[in-house]
Design an enzyme around this catalytic site. Structure first.
Site, PDB file in Angstrom:
ATOM      1  CD  GLU A 260      -2.992  -0.791   2.463  1.00  0.00           C
ATOM      2  OE1 GLU A 260      -4.165  -0.830   2.198  1.00  0.00           O
ATOM      3  OE2 GLU A 260      -2.463  -1.074   3.658  1.00  0.00           O
TER       4      GLU A 260
ATOM      5  CE1 TYR B 150     -18.469  25.239  -5.341  1.00  0.00           C
ATOM      6  CE2 TYR B 150     -19.472  26.611  -3.603  1.00  0.00           C
ATOM      7  CZ  TYR B 150     -19.366  26.246  -4.762  1.00  0.00           C
ATOM      8  OH  TYR B 150     -20.124  26.491  -5.878  1.00  0.00           O
TER       9      TYR B 150
ATOM     10  CD  GLU C 207      -8.677   5.020  12.011  1.00  0.00           C
ATOM     11  OE1 GLU C 207      -9.280   3.917  12.254  1.00  0.00           O
ATOM     12  OE2 GLU C 207      -7.904   4.808  11.467  1.00  0.00           O
TER      13      GLU C 207
ATOM     14  CE  LYS D 219      -6.892   1.593   1.851  1.00  0.00           C
ATOM     15  NZ  LYS D 219      -5.783   1.121   2.863  1.00  0.00           N
TER      16      LYS D 219
END
Length: 118
Positions: A22, A54, A74, A99
């Site tokens: 990863e 935005y 997190e 994810k």
């Protein structure tokens, strides 16, 4: 104040995850944001300089997550929330970081946090 500005389904390609493989590839994250913002003034003036930009927030999200390359969602959520609050003066936000494909039997996995005072 109950007003919000929303960004939903923002796609970010970045390195994310704890496994060696990863750390060598970009993966897709999806970001949803709800940000407290007083929309009364821009609603009256119709002036973009009175609104939360935005597009600028979206660019900041992408840059932050690409630079951070978090191992954990997190961590990505915490750093991103703090950065957005500091840079844009957002008093409260709800942030969802997903994810897709991380668990084969699930559409996506993710975390949702709320930070600040509404």
């Amino acid at each position: 104040m109950a007003d919000s500005v929303l960004i939903e389904g923002l796609e970010v390609e970045t390195v994310v995850g704890v496994y060696d493989w990863e750390r060598r590839v970009d993966q897709r994250l999806l970001v949803d944001l709800e940000m407290a913002w007083d929309n009364q003034l821009p609603g009256r003036t119709d002036d973009v300089s009175d609104a939360l930009d935005y597009a600028a927030v979206s660019e900041r999200v992408v840059a932050c997550l690409r630079e951070l390359k978090p191992q954990l969602l997190e961590r990505g959520a915490e750093v991103l929330a703090g950065d957005l609050q500091e840079v844009f003066g957002i008093s409260w936000l709800r942030l969802t970081l997903r994810k897709p494909g991380a668990v084969p039997a699930a559409q996506s996995v993710g975390v949702r946090i709320e930070r600040g005072q509404r």
